[in-house]
Design a protein around this motif. Structure first.
Motif, PDB file in Angstrom:
ATOM      1  N   LYS A  53      61.465  57.300  37.464  1.00  0.00           N
ATOM      2  CA  LYS A  53      61.109  56.254  38.433  1.00  0.00           C
ATOM      3  C   LYS A  53      59.957  55.381  37.953  1.00  0.00           C
ATOM      4  CE  LYS A  53      63.260  58.503  42.031  1.00  0.00           C
ATOM      5  NZ  LYS A  53      64.137  58.062  43.064  1.00  0.00           N
ATOM      6  N   TYR A  54      59.303  55.782  36.915  1.00  0.00           N
ATOM      7  CA  TYR A  54      58.037  55.140  36.555  1.00  0.00           C
ATOM      8  C   TYR A  54      58.016  54.831  35.075  1.00  0.00           C
ATOM      9  CZ  TYR A  54      53.018  54.408  37.388  1.00  0.00           C
ATOM     10  OH  TYR A  54      51.780  53.878  37.538  1.00  0.00           O
ATOM     11  N   PRO A  55      57.694  53.598  34.720  1.00  0.00           N
ATOM     12  CA  PRO A  55      57.786  53.220  33.311  1.00  0.00           C
ATOM     13  C   PRO A  55      56.703  53.831  32.426  1.00  0.00           C
ATOM     14  CG  PRO A  55      56.938  51.394  34.629  1.00  0.00           C
ATOM     15  CD  PRO A  55      57.322  52.474  35.577  1.00  0.00           C
TER      16      PRO A  55
ATOM     17  N   GLU B 149      43.426  57.714  36.053  1.00  0.00           N
ATOM     18  CA  GLU B 149      43.411  56.921  37.275  1.00  0.00           C
ATOM     19  C   GLU B 149      43.786  55.457  37.088  1.00  0.00           C
ATOM     20  OE1 GLU B 149      41.380  56.595  41.113  1.00  0.00           O
ATOM     21  OE2 GLU B 149      43.405  56.091  40.516  1.00  0.00           O
ATOM     22  N   ASP B 150      43.108  54.778  36.149  1.00  0.00           N
ATOM     23  CA  ASP B 150      43.253  53.323  36.138  1.00  0.00           C
ATOM     24  C   ASP B 150      44.467  52.827  35.354  1.00  0.00           C
ATOM     25  OD1 ASP B 150      42.332  53.951  33.692  1.00  0.00           O
ATOM     26  OD2 ASP B 150      40.338  53.087  33.958  1.00  0.00           O
ATOM     27  N   LYS B 151      45.595  53.372  35.724  1.00  0.00           N
ATOM     28  CA  LYS B 151      46.841  52.859  35.169  1.00  0.00           C
ATOM     29  C   LYS B 151      47.276  51.698  36.058  1.00  0.00           C
ATOM     30  CE  LYS B 151      48.962  54.319  32.411  1.00  0.00           C
ATOM     31  NZ  LYS B 151      48.865  53.857  31.023  1.00  0.00           N
ATOM     32  N   ALA B 152      48.083  50.844  35.514  1.00  0.00           N
ATOM     33  CA  ALA B 152      48.596  49.728  36.313  1.00  0.00           C
ATOM     34  C   ALA B 152      49.356  50.302  37.511  1.00  0.00           C
ATOM     35  CB  ALA B 152      49.548  48.898  35.464  1.00  0.00           C
ATOM     36  N   VAL B 153      49.003  49.804  38.682  1.00  0.00           N
ATOM     37  CA  VAL B 153      49.643  50.303  39.903  1.00  0.00           C
ATOM     38  C   VAL B 153      50.894  49.476  40.166  1.00  0.00           C
ATOM     39  CG1 VAL B 153      49.334  50.594  42.391  1.00  0.00           C
ATOM     40  CG2 VAL B 153      47.457  51.058  40.819  1.00  0.00           C
ATOM     41  N   ILE B 154      51.951  50.156  40.551  1.00  0.00           N
ATOM     42  CA  ILE B 154      53.209  49.449  40.818  1.00  0.00           C
ATOM     43  C   ILE B 154      53.023  48.533  42.029  1.00  0.00           C
ATOM     44  CG2 ILE B 154      55.518  49.748  41.777  1.00  0.00           C
ATOM     45  CD1 ILE B 154      55.936  52.060  39.945  1.00  0.00           C
TER      46      ILE B 154
ATOM     47  N   LEU C  91      58.908  68.168  36.085  1.00  0.00           N
ATOM     48  CA  LEU C  91      58.095  67.219  36.858  1.00  0.00           C
ATOM     49  C   LEU C  91      57.935  65.899  36.103  1.00  0.00           C
ATOM     50  CD1 LEU C  91      56.027  66.399  39.082  1.00  0.00           C
ATOM     51  CD2 LEU C  91      54.291  67.657  37.799  1.00  0.00           C
ATOM     52  N   LYS C  92      57.630  66.007  34.819  1.00  0.00           N
ATOM     53  CA  LYS C  92      57.441  64.791  34.010  1.00  0.00           C
ATOM     54  C   LYS C  92      58.726  63.977  33.925  1.00  0.00           C
ATOM     55  CE  LYS C  92      54.844  64.733  30.417  1.00  0.00           C
ATOM     56  NZ  LYS C  92      53.959  64.949  29.250  1.00  0.00           N
ATOM     57  N   LYS C  93      59.816  64.693  33.839  1.00  0.00           N
ATOM     58  CA  LYS C  93      61.121  64.030  33.741  1.00  0.00           C
ATOM     59  C   LYS C  93      61.429  63.264  35.036  1.00  0.00           C
ATOM     60  CE  LYS C  93      65.826  65.145  32.703  1.00  0.00           C
ATOM     61  NZ  LYS C  93      66.737  66.171  33.188  1.00  0.00           N
ATOM     62  N   LYS C  94      61.167  63.905  36.169  1.00  0.00           N
ATOM     63  CA  LYS C  94      61.435  63.250  37.453  1.00  0.00           C
ATOM     64  C   LYS C  94      60.580  61.993  37.619  1.00  0.00           C
ATOM     65  CE  LYS C  94      63.045  67.177  40.169  1.00  0.00           C
ATOM     66  NZ  LYS C  94      62.778  68.061  41.304  1.00  0.00           N
ATOM     67  N   ILE C  95      59.312  62.088  37.211  1.00  0.00           N
ATOM     68  CA  ILE C  95      58.438  60.913  37.320  1.00  0.00           C
ATOM     69  C   ILE C  95      58.928  59.814  36.374  1.00  0.00           C
ATOM     70  CG2 ILE C  95      56.092  60.020  36.949  1.00  0.00           C
ATOM     71  CD1 ILE C  95      55.042  62.796  37.789  1.00  0.00           C
ATOM     72  N   ALA C  96      59.298  60.217  35.156  1.00  0.00           N
ATOM     73  CA  ALA C  96      59.734  59.242  34.150  1.00  0.00           C
ATOM     74  C   ALA C  96      60.966  58.462  34.592  1.00  0.00           C
ATOM     75  CB  ALA C  96      60.002  59.958  32.832  1.00  0.00           C
TER      76      ALA C  96
ATOM     77  N   LYS D 124      55.419  59.787  46.775  1.00  0.00           N
ATOM     78  CA  LYS D 124      56.052  58.470  46.680  1.00  0.00           C
ATOM     79  C   LYS D 124      55.542  57.723  45.462  1.00  0.00           C
ATOM     80  CE  LYS D 124      57.164  57.049  51.382  1.00  0.00           C
ATOM     81  NZ  LYS D 124      56.772  56.103  52.451  1.00  0.00           N
ATOM     82  N   ILE D 125      56.447  56.998  44.842  1.00  0.00           N
ATOM     83  CA  ILE D 125      56.048  56.065  43.804  1.00  0.00           C
ATOM     84  C   ILE D 125      56.413  54.702  44.358  1.00  0.00           C
ATOM     85  CG2 ILE D 125      56.460  55.233  41.464  1.00  0.00           C
ATOM     86  CD1 ILE D 125      57.014  58.060  40.617  1.00  0.00           C
ATOM     87  N   GLY D 126      55.399  53.889  44.655  1.00  0.00           N
ATOM     88  CA  GLY D 126      55.663  52.659  45.402  1.00  0.00           C
ATOM     89  C   GLY D 126      56.252  53.065  46.748  1.00  0.00           C
ATOM     90  N   ASP D 127      57.427  52.527  47.081  1.00  0.00           N
ATOM     91  CA  ASP D 127      58.063  52.902  48.340  1.00  0.00           C
ATOM     92  C   ASP D 127      59.117  53.978  48.158  1.00  0.00           C
ATOM     93  OD1 ASP D 127      56.595  51.235  49.948  1.00  0.00           O
ATOM     94  OD2 ASP D 127      57.914  49.502  49.568  1.00  0.00           O
ATOM     95  N   GLU D 128      59.310  54.359  46.923  1.00  0.00           N
ATOM     96  CA  GLU D 128      60.379  55.322  46.648  1.00  0.00           C
ATOM     97  C   GLU D 128      59.907  56.764  46.730  1.00  0.00           C
ATOM     98  OE1 GLU D 128      63.857  55.128  43.749  1.00  0.00           O
ATOM     99  OE2 GLU D 128      62.398  53.669  42.988  1.00  0.00           O
ATOM    100  N   VAL D 129      60.676  57.567  47.455  1.00  0.00           N
ATOM    101  CA  VAL D 129      60.338  58.981  47.583  1.00  0.00           C
ATOM    102  C   VAL D 129      60.772  59.724  46.325  1.00  0.00           C
ATOM    103  CG1 VAL D 129      60.786  61.100  48.897  1.00  0.00           C
ATOM    104  CG2 VAL D 129      60.536  58.902  50.090  1.00  0.00           C
ATOM    105  N   LEU D 130      59.892  60.578  45.856  1.00  0.00           N
ATOM    106  CA  LEU D 130      60.201  61.372  44.678  1.00  0.00           C
ATOM    107  C   LEU D 130      60.403  62.825  45.125  1.00  0.00           C
ATOM    108  CD1 LEU D 130      60.209  61.183  41.493  1.00  0.00           C
ATOM    109  CD2 LEU D 130      57.844  61.935  41.597  1.00  0.00           C
ATOM    110  N   PRO D 131      61.635  63.312  45.105  1.00  0.00           N
ATOM    111  CA  PRO D 131      61.855  64.683  45.571  1.00  0.00           C
ATOM    112  C   PRO D 131      61.404  65.692  44.521  1.00  0.00           C
ATOM    113  CG  PRO D 131      63.952  63.521  45.212  1.00  0.00           C
ATOM    114  CD  PRO D 131      62.858  62.678  44.612  1.00  0.00           C
ATOM    115  N   LEU D 132      60.464  66.545  44.907  1.00  0.00           N
ATOM    116  CA  LEU D 132      59.955  67.548  43.980  1.00  0.00           C
ATOM    117  C   LEU D 132      60.125  68.949  44.560  1.00  0.00           C
ATOM    118  CD1 LEU D 132      56.501  66.027  42.877  1.00  0.00           C
ATOM    119  CD2 LEU D 132      58.687  65.851  41.689  1.00  0.00           C
TER     120      LEU D 132
END
Ligand code: CA
Length: 227
Positions: free
Chosen positions: A204-206, A222-227, A197-202, A142-150
């Protein structure tokens, strides 16, 4: 995560290997103690499932040999020998856990998860890094509340990078832990999975979560800004 399954009962070996692969693990199999040690020499495993009554070299002997050179790899004994003495010997020689046959498949899976979690000192089945949460029991992301299908491969690559957060991991290391040794793997195949994988994350994620480190590999910081 890559497992070595050492089991001489071919039918059980087949069923277990198939089930564990379904869970997203890379699984190599050995049918006797000698083969187990040979595979252990040339591959890097995260966990070994070890039967005790084995042809050629007995399981306890295999265990002793592995522990001579490797103190950190997780070893789970899976054996029909239920004697307390055998259990004690197994644990004394450095096994991390012991499951007596017949066993419940779900319990085996839970114990494997538990042992693999200990490697990274993690208490929960969920792991959150850089705003991405993976559930190691349900294989969901999940990214935030969104499911990321992998796909399974994408999940395993992401899981491995997250478990090793803040470290640069080479393509070879990822391949070593995510693909079976027998897999007919060309680097092209790895590149295909990681870029997908990178494309799918990109989508949903800035931010760029998985970063390429030129000539070295990949890293999740690790210490990236959390959504
Ligand atoms: Ca056996």
């Amino acid at each position: 995560m890559k497992l070595l399954l050492v089991e001489d009962e071919i039918q059980l070996q087949g069923i277990l290997a198939k089930g564990l692969k379904k869970c997203g693990y890379a699984v190599d199999t050995a049918g006797d103690g000698e083969e187990a040690l040979e595979l252990f020499e040339v591959n890097e495993y995260d966990l070994i499932i070890l039967d005790l009554s084995l042809p050629k070299i007995d399981g306890l002997e295999v265990l002793k040999n592995i522990r001579k050179s490797n103190h950190t790899i997780k070893i789970l004994i899976l054996s029909a020998r239920s004697d307390t003495e055998d259990r004690i010997t197994g644990l004394d020689r450095g096994a991390n856990d012991y499951l007596v046959k017949p066993f419940d498949y779900d319990e085996l899976k839970a114990r494997i998860r538990c042992l693999l979690r200990q490697q990274v000192v993690m208490q929960e089945t969920e792991l959150t890094v850089a705003g991405i949460t993976i559930n190691l029991a349900r294989y969901t992301v999940k990214i935030g509340d969104e499911v990321l299908p992998l796909t399974k491969k994408e999940f395993s690559i992401l899981e491995y990078l997250m478990l090793n957060k803040n470290k640069v991991i080479s393509a070879e290391q990822i391949i070593e832990h995510v693909w079976d040794s027998e897999a007919d793997l060309f680097s092209q195949s790895f590149k295909f999975h990681i870029s997908s994988l990178k494309k799918k994350i990109a989508e949903k994620y800035p931010e760029e979560v998985i970063r390429n480190v030129r000539g070295q590999g990949y890293i999740i910081i690790e210490d990236k800004a959390v959504i």
